[in-house]
Design a protein around this motif. Structure first.
Motif, PDB file in Angstrom:
ATOM      1  N   MET A   1     -11.480  12.975  10.462  1.00  0.00           N
ATOM      2  CA  MET A   1     -12.075  12.980   9.099  1.00  0.00           C
ATOM      3  C   MET A   1     -10.784  13.961   8.138  1.00  0.00           C
ATOM      4  N   VAL A   2     -10.844  12.974   6.971  1.00  0.00           N
ATOM      5  CA  VAL A   2      -9.732  13.426   6.000  1.00  0.00           C
ATOM      6  C   VAL A   2     -10.353  14.314   4.932  1.00  0.00           C
ATOM      7  N   ASP A   3      -9.983  15.439   4.607  1.00  0.00           N
ATOM      8  CA  ASP A   3     -10.388  16.247   3.404  1.00  0.00           C
ATOM      9  C   ASP A   3     -10.067  15.435   2.038  1.00  0.00           C
ATOM     10  N   ASN A   4     -10.937  15.535   1.012  1.00  0.00           N
ATOM     11  CA  ASN A   4     -10.727  14.698  -0.105  1.00  0.00           C
ATOM     12  C   ASN A   4      -9.581  15.105  -0.772  1.00  0.00           C
ATOM     13  N   ARG A   5      -8.994  16.163  -0.756  1.00  0.00           N
ATOM     14  CA  ARG A   5      -7.759  16.594  -1.247  1.00  0.00           C
ATOM     15  C   ARG A   5      -6.571  15.769  -0.564  1.00  0.00           C
ATOM     16  N   TYR A   6      -6.751  15.739   0.811  1.00  0.00           N
ATOM     17  CA  TYR A   6      -5.542  15.044   1.405  1.00  0.00           C
ATOM     18  C   TYR A   6      -5.671  13.493   0.824  1.00  0.00           C
ATOM     19  N   ALA A   7      -7.010  13.032   0.880  1.00  0.00           N
ATOM     20  CA  ALA A   7      -7.120  11.425   0.348  1.00  0.00           C
ATOM     21  C   ALA A   7      -6.558  11.215  -0.877  1.00  0.00           C
ATOM     22  N   THR A   8      -6.871  12.308  -1.731  1.00  0.00           N
ATOM     23  CA  THR A   8      -6.242  12.053  -3.117  1.00  0.00           C
ATOM     24  C   THR A   8      -5.194  11.939  -3.277  1.00  0.00           C
ATOM     25  N   ALA A   9      -4.213  12.923  -2.380  1.00  0.00           N
ATOM     26  CA  ALA A   9      -2.635  13.126  -2.472  1.00  0.00           C
ATOM     27  C   ALA A   9      -2.410  11.520  -2.028  1.00  0.00           C
ATOM     28  N   LEU A  10      -2.821  11.194  -0.873  1.00  0.00           N
ATOM     29  CA  LEU A  10      -2.585   9.745  -0.385  1.00  0.00           C
ATOM     30  C   LEU A  10      -2.659   8.862  -1.242  1.00  0.00           C
ATOM     31  N   VAL A  11      -3.508   8.733  -1.826  1.00  0.00           N
ATOM     32  CA  VAL A  11      -3.707   7.682  -2.832  1.00  0.00           C
ATOM     33  C   VAL A  11      -2.576   7.782  -4.112  1.00  0.00           C
ATOM     34  N   ILE A  12      -2.855   8.850  -4.639  1.00  0.00           N
ATOM     35  CA  ILE A  12      -1.657   9.357  -5.646  1.00  0.00           C
ATOM     36  C   ILE A  12      -0.099   8.800  -5.215  1.00  0.00           C
ATOM     37  N   GLY A  13       0.126   9.358  -4.016  1.00  0.00           N
ATOM     38  CA  GLY A  13       1.595   8.972  -3.414  1.00  0.00           C
ATOM     39  C   GLY A  13       1.644   7.610  -3.218  1.00  0.00           C
ATOM     40  N   SER A  14       0.685   6.772  -2.816  1.00  0.00           N
ATOM     41  CA  SER A  14       0.702   5.409  -2.709  1.00  0.00           C
ATOM     42  C   SER A  14       1.087   4.799  -3.821  1.00  0.00           C
ATOM     43  N   VAL A  15       0.237   5.104  -4.857  1.00  0.00           N
ATOM     44  CA  VAL A  15       0.403   4.287  -6.150  1.00  0.00           C
ATOM     45  C   VAL A  15       2.099   4.756  -6.913  1.00  0.00           C
ATOM     46  N   LEU A  16       2.297   5.997  -6.641  1.00  0.00           N
ATOM     47  CA  LEU A  16       3.823   6.285  -7.098  1.00  0.00           C
ATOM     48  C   LEU A  16       4.512   5.638  -6.370  1.00  0.00           C
ATOM     49  N   SER A  17       4.558   5.379  -5.105  1.00  0.00           N
ATOM     50  CA  SER A  17       5.404   4.398  -4.110  1.00  0.00           C
ATOM     51  C   SER A  17       5.306   3.087  -4.664  1.00  0.00           C
ATOM     52  N   LEU A  18       4.205   2.498  -5.013  1.00  0.00           N
ATOM     53  CA  LEU A  18       4.227   1.023  -5.597  1.00  0.00           C
ATOM     54  C   LEU A  18       4.895   0.901  -6.728  1.00  0.00           C
ATOM     55  N   LEU A  19       4.791   1.834  -7.859  1.00  0.00           N
ATOM     56  CA  LEU A  19       5.452   1.765  -9.180  1.00  0.00           C
ATOM     57  C   LEU A  19       7.004   1.890  -9.060  1.00  0.00           C
ATOM     58  N   ALA A  20       7.178   2.911  -8.099  1.00  0.00           N
ATOM     59  CA  ALA A  20       8.869   2.852  -7.919  1.00  0.00           C
ATOM     60  C   ALA A  20       9.475   1.775  -7.312  1.00  0.00           C
ATOM     61  N   THR A  21       8.689   1.150  -6.391  1.00  0.00           N
ATOM     62  CA  THR A  21       9.135  -0.072  -5.634  1.00  0.00           C
ATOM     63  C   THR A  21       9.371  -0.965  -6.716  1.00  0.00           C
ATOM     64  N   VAL A  22       8.403  -1.316  -7.582  1.00  0.00           N
ATOM     65  CA  VAL A  22       8.366  -2.380  -8.487  1.00  0.00           C
ATOM     66  C   VAL A  22       9.428  -2.133  -9.312  1.00  0.00           C
ATOM     67  N   TYR A  23       9.589  -0.899 -10.079  1.00  0.00           N
ATOM     68  CA  TYR A  23      10.665  -0.595 -11.150  1.00  0.00           C
ATOM     69  C   TYR A  23      12.068  -0.881 -10.283  1.00  0.00           C
ATOM     70  N   LEU A  24      12.130  -0.500  -8.952  1.00  0.00           N
ATOM     71  CA  LEU A  24      13.694  -0.681  -8.286  1.00  0.00           C
ATOM     72  C   LEU A  24      13.851  -2.231  -8.037  1.00  0.00           C
ATOM     73  N   SER A  25      12.864  -2.756  -7.928  1.00  0.00           N
ATOM     74  CA  SER A  25      12.851  -4.418  -7.421  1.00  0.00           C
ATOM     75  C   SER A  25      13.420  -4.971  -8.845  1.00  0.00           C
ATOM     76  N   VAL A  26      12.789  -4.672  -9.782  1.00  0.00           N
ATOM     77  CA  VAL A  26      13.221  -5.125 -11.358  1.00  0.00           C
ATOM     78  C   VAL A  26      14.490  -4.919 -11.655  1.00  0.00           C
ATOM     79  N   ALA A  27      14.936  -3.678 -11.425  1.00  0.00           N
ATOM     80  CA  ALA A  27      16.238  -3.350 -11.955  1.00  0.00           C
ATOM     81  C   ALA A  27      17.203  -4.090 -10.994  1.00  0.00           C
ATOM     82  N   VAL A  28      16.911  -4.020  -9.705  1.00  0.00           N
ATOM     83  CA  VAL A  28      18.020  -4.964  -8.882  1.00  0.00           C
ATOM     84  C   VAL A  28      18.151  -6.220  -9.273  1.00  0.00           C
TER      85      VAL A  28
END
Length: 253
Positions: A1-28
């Protein structure tokens, strides 16, 4: 069972990771890392012939750092990790028109060209090799690939963690994102240092304006995004582990 705080952190971290990957791919994949604004060309026959010769050598000539650098200086060039482009008139008789239509012509760096050594005197292939510029150039195109590879590896580990319903691998995923952010930051630093050394070895003509392009800023933005994603993932993994150990100790007691 995952606490809501950890789940929120995981979701936000995943979104930031996706944005960073898209930005870097476009830059390259784009050429707007560095750009030159050349002064208006004259309409005399000598200047016209010289610019046309530069354009032809840039498009069809042999690969030479001195040649393509001079062309970028004179023809409103832009430079990226894998592309070099110039702004040229679409009409071959552009010198007869007061305001010719401009188009962008790009030539890609091939993989062997990325590994060609740089020289202290650009264009002098019999001169002394500039090891610093050579390895800065190689790092600037290898490091973003390493960064994207680390993120892809983290995504595979995350998928396996979801299938196994385990939060333990999140710590490793966070470390991978931290390394990806550092690689991206190092890419920008290597590129800027390499361009500075190039301009010292091959000084642009007077009147040519130089500026950083939006592709470089995308790469620069992706670095802290990766690091923020790493911080959230590391916090979620560490906090969840501490709470798990406390709960286990409580149940045992």
């Amino acid at each position: 069972m995952v606490d809501n705080r950890y789940a929120t952190a995981l979701v936000i971290g995943s979104v930031l990771s996706l944005l960073a990957t898209v930005y870097l791919s476009v830059a390259v994949g784009t050429q707007h890392w560095y750009q030159y604004q050349s002064p208006a060309a004259g309409s005399d026959a000598t200047n016209t012939s010289e610019l046309r010769s530069l354009r032809d050598d840039f498009r069809d000539g042999d690969f030479d750092e001195k040649t393509y650098s001079d062309t970028l200086f004179r023809l409103n060039g832009t430079l990226g990790l894998w592309w070099r482009c110039v702004r040229v008139p679409a009409d071959s008789h552009w010198f007869k028109e007061p305001d010719p239509k401009m188009v962008t012509e790009c030539v890609s760096f091939t993989l062997p060209q990325q590994f060609i050594p740089k020289y202290k005197e650009p264009g002098n292939h019999n001169g002394q090799e500039d090891l610093l510029r050579t390895y800065l150039w190689r790092c600037q195109f290898l490091l973003p690939l390493v960064s994207l590879g680390l993120v892809f590896l983290g995504a595979l580990i995350a998928l396996c963690a979801c299938l196994c319903r385990s939060l333990t691998p999140t710590l490793g995923i966070g470390v991978l994102h931290l390394l990806a952010g550092l690689c991206t930051l190092a890419t920008v630093c290597c590129f800027l240092a390499g361009m500075d050394l190039l301009h010292r070895a091959n000084l642009p003509p007077e009147g040519v304006d130089r500026s950083l392009g939006w592709s470089l800023y995308l790469a620069l933005i992706s670095s802290p995004l990766h690091m923020m994603a790493a911080a959230l993932l590391l916090w979620a993994a560490r906090s969840h582990r501490q709470n798990y150990h406390r709960m286990t100790a409580y149940l045992v007691a």
